[in-house]
Design a protein around this motif. Structure first.
Motif, short mmCIF file in Angstrom:
data_model
loop_
_atom_site.label_atom_id
_atom_site.label_comp_id
_atom_site.label_asym_id
_atom_site.label_seq_id
_atom_site.Cartn_x
_atom_site.Cartn_y
_atom_site.Cartn_z
N LEU A 126 1.04 -1.22 0.04
CA LEU A 126 -0.10 -0.13 0.00
C LEU A 126 0.90 1.36 0.02
N ARG A 127 -0.01 2.33 -0.49
CA ARG A 127 1.05 3.52 -0.68
C ARG A 127 1.15 4.11 1.13
N PRO A 128 2.41 4.73 1.25
CA PRO A 128 2.42 5.17 2.71
C PRO A 128 1.71 5.94 3.28
N ASP A 129 0.78 6.84 2.33
CA ASP A 129 -0.17 7.77 2.80
C ASP A 129 -1.86 7.17 2.96
N THR A 130 -1.87 5.69 2.90
CA THR A 130 -3.11 5.06 2.89
C THR A 130 -3.60 5.29 4.27
N ALA A 131 -3.08 5.38 5.50
CA ALA A 131 -3.64 5.70 6.77
C ALA A 131 -4.30 7.17 6.63
N THR A 132 -3.57 8.01 6.09
CA THR A 132 -4.00 9.60 5.96
C THR A 132 -5.23 9.65 5.29
N ARG A 133 -5.18 8.74 4.23
CA ARG A 133 -6.47 9.06 3.26
C ARG A 133 -7.57 8.10 3.94
N LEU A 134 -7.52 7.13 4.90
CA LEU A 134 -8.43 6.78 5.57
C LEU A 134 -8.93 7.75 6.68
N ILE A 135 -7.91 8.43 7.22
CA ILE A 135 -8.42 9.29 8.30
C ILE A 135 -9.30 10.41 7.54
N VAL A 199 -8.20 8.48 20.18
CA VAL A 199 -7.56 7.73 21.01
C VAL A 199 -7.83 6.34 20.12
N ASN A 200 -8.97 5.86 19.86
CA ASN A 200 -9.18 4.52 19.35
C ASN A 200 -8.25 4.14 18.00
N ILE A 201 -8.18 5.50 17.21
CA ILE A 201 -7.37 5.36 15.90
C ILE A 201 -5.83 5.02 16.47
N ILE A 202 -5.54 5.95 17.08
CA ILE A 202 -4.03 5.55 17.63
C ILE A 202 -3.92 4.30 17.89
N GLY A 203 -4.84 3.82 18.83
CA GLY A 203 -4.47 2.40 19.23
C GLY A 203 -4.74 1.44 18.05
N GLU A 204 -5.55 1.51 17.15
CA GLU A 204 -5.69 0.76 16.30
C GLU A 204 -4.46 0.69 15.24
N LEU A 205 -4.00 1.79 14.92
CA LEU A 205 -2.65 2.07 14.25
C LEU A 205 -1.43 1.41 14.75
N MET A 206 -1.23 1.57 16.17
CA MET A 206 -0.32 0.92 16.80
C MET A 206 -0.28 -0.72 16.77
N ASP A 207 -1.71 -1.03 16.99
CA ASP A 207 -1.91 -2.55 16.85
C ASP A 207 -1.55 -3.12 15.27
N LEU A 208 -1.61 -2.09 14.28
CA LEU A 208 -1.26 -2.55 12.96
C LEU A 208 0.29 -2.80 12.97
N GLN A 209 0.88 -1.80 13.53
CA GLN A 209 2.51 -1.71 13.54
C GLN A 209 2.69 -3.09 14.35
N ALA A 210 2.37 -3.23 15.39
CA ALA A 210 2.62 -4.44 16.22
C ALA A 210 2.31 -5.84 15.29
N GLY A 211 1.59 -5.65 14.29
CA GLY A 211 1.09 -7.10 13.33
C GLY A 211 2.21 -6.80 12.26
N GLU A 212 3.03 -5.60 11.99
CA GLU A 212 3.64 -5.48 11.00
C GLU A 212 3.06 -5.32 9.64
N PHE A 213 1.63 -4.74 9.81
CA PHE A 213 0.84 -4.26 8.59
C PHE A 213 0.97 -2.90 8.37
N LEU A 214 1.65 -2.02 9.42
CA LEU A 214 1.94 -0.47 9.05
C LEU A 214 3.51 -0.45 9.53
N ASP A 215 3.98 0.40 8.72
CA ASP A 215 5.55 0.82 8.75
C ASP A 215 5.61 1.23 10.27
N GLU A 216 6.54 0.63 10.83
CA GLU A 216 6.93 1.18 12.36
C GLU A 216 7.16 2.39 12.39
N ALA A 222 0.55 11.06 15.60
CA ALA A 222 0.33 12.17 14.62
C ALA A 222 -0.82 11.99 13.82
N ILE A 223 -0.96 10.68 13.26
CA ILE A 223 -2.09 10.53 12.56
C ILE A 223 -3.29 10.61 13.07
#
Length: 433
Positions: A126-135, A199-216, A222-223
């Protein structure tokens, strides 16, 4: 078995008799694979399954009876006021297992075609800005909900479905369990909803990072903060009172144009002057989303997402200029563009590939592909050649966003499989060659 051993109560505006054929006597988490549709699911506090029903797909959620009825009614109200949300089908109560054990009620909603949960959108391709586009998509959805007086109470990526909308995404509310509809929301209600979302989104994105679905290296905090900033900017643009000098009346139209560019229509303006008549105050009174999609619907009958509509309207304008028909009635030109340009291009896509993406999204990507091919070959590439290249090289690699995304039905009982296979994104590097 089921059926006669139960006394099912089905509450639905248009009940489908085929509902009686589903195994309501079995707990939802144990439903056999032959009853399930293999679609990716988001994370939910409840058991959720997809099933095929009369040629369509429904989402079934086990939930308490009173909560099921309340959410069903809320979703019906949201649909009536044209808020992006899933369509409620009905509520079923009175379920019992063969041994007489009561089973939870279920809320049934229509599966939103071509939509994906956020976890299914993340992969290393995925493009690096996918999280931003979802936000950004979620911020627009929150503003629309708040303008309609809906307090969500549990805003998160998990409670949202996303559909591709040209280069962006469109967000849909999928879980209204904690919501409430008011005539108007207070500043405190909106602020609390926004903070919960952050708060929820920060937690969800950190969970994605822990699962290596989102660049660490992505900054989840910030997102999350960007959601609040985007929301505030959009809310201010849509609702703020603007004052200007009496000789600057052109700013009224400029304000309307700015709102239209954001994708919103202004149905009414509140314009007042001071006692001396030297200054003017303007405030939108009725603000509706979908400016471009409504214009395209009026001209062509195509019902598409907002940014897809914007892209198609641009192509329509180019067609009008290329054929030197600026002086003609726009509706006549639009009809010719639809029948001579849009429909022939979409029809050239083989039938077996048509469930990959919505027709409007396919046409949007064809326009992108035409641009890349033209850059590569240093000439205007005709659409027939573009479609052939796109069908041969691009579309087969795209995930099937209408139906199965590679998830096996038997895996749907496993929590880790709930997100299904992850959809790839549109890679310009694939377009050239």
């Amino acid at each position: 078995m089921s059926g006669t051993a139960q006394r099912l109560q089905i509450t639905a505006a248009n009940p489908d008799p085929a509902l009686l054929d589903l195994p309501w006597h079995i707990p939802l988490e144990d439903w056999p694979a032959e009853n399930l549709a293999a679609l990716p699911r988001g994370i939910s506090r409840h058991v959720v399954r997809f099933a095929r029903l009369s040629g369509r797909v429904i989402a079934i959620k086990e939930i308490g009876e009173s909560v099921a009825y309340r959410e069903y009614e809320l979703l019906r109200q949201l649909r009536k006021i044209d808020v992006p949300s899933v369509e409620p089908v009905g509520v079923i109560t009175g379920r019992r297992a063969p041994d007489g054990e009561p089973l939870e009620a279920v809320l049934i909603t229509q599966h939103l075609s071509f939509s994906l949960p956020y976890r299914a959108l993340f992969s290393q391709s995925l493009r690096p800005d996918t999280a931003t586009r979802l936000i950004d998509a979620l911020a627009v959805l929150m503003v629309r909900l708040h303008l309609a007086g809906f307090y969500w109470g549990d805003v998160s990526l998990s409670n949202t479905l996303f559909r591709r909308d040209a280069e962006t995404f469109a967000a849909y509310l999928v879980d209204a369990e904690t919501g409430d509809l008011h005539d108007r929301l207070s500043v405190g209600q909106r602020s609390y909803d926004l903070e919960v979302a952050r708060v929820n989104i920060i937690g969800e994105l950190m969970d994605l990072q822990a699962g290596e679905f989102l660049d660490e290296h992505e900054d989840a905090i910030a997102i999350g903060d960007a959601l609040a900033e985007r929301y505030q900017e959009l809310w201010q643009a849509l609702t703020e009172v603007e004052s200007f000098g009496y000789g600057e009346r052109w700013r009224v139209q400029a304000r309307i144009d700015r709102l239209n560019n954001l994708g919103f229509d202004v149905g009414e303006l509140d314009i007042t002057t001071d006692l001396e008549g030297t200054s003017v105050r303007i405030q939108p009174k009725v603000v509706d989303a979908g400016h471009h999609s409504r214009r395209l619907m009026r001209l062509t009958g195509l019902d598409v997402q907002e940014n897809q509509a914007r892209r198609l309207l641009n192509d329509l304008d180019e067609f009008r200029a290329a054929t030197d028909r600026q002086a003609e009635d726009e509706s006549f030109v639009a009809h010719d563009w639809l029948t001579e340009v849009f429909e022939p291009a979409v029809r050239r896509v083989p039938r077996e590939l048509r469930t990959k993406l919505e027709p409007a999204q396919v046409y949007h990507e064809l326009l992108d592909h035409r641009w890349y091919l033209s850059q590569q070959h240093h000439r205007d590439v005709p659409m027939t050649e573009v479609v052939k290249s796109y069908v041969n090289n691009i579309l087969p690699t795209r995930p099937d966003e209408q139906a199965v995304l590679g998830t096996r039905a038997e895996d749907l009982r496993d929590g880790d499989a709930a997100s299904g296979s992850r959809a790839g994104d549109y890679d310009p590097d694939q377009l050239i060659g």
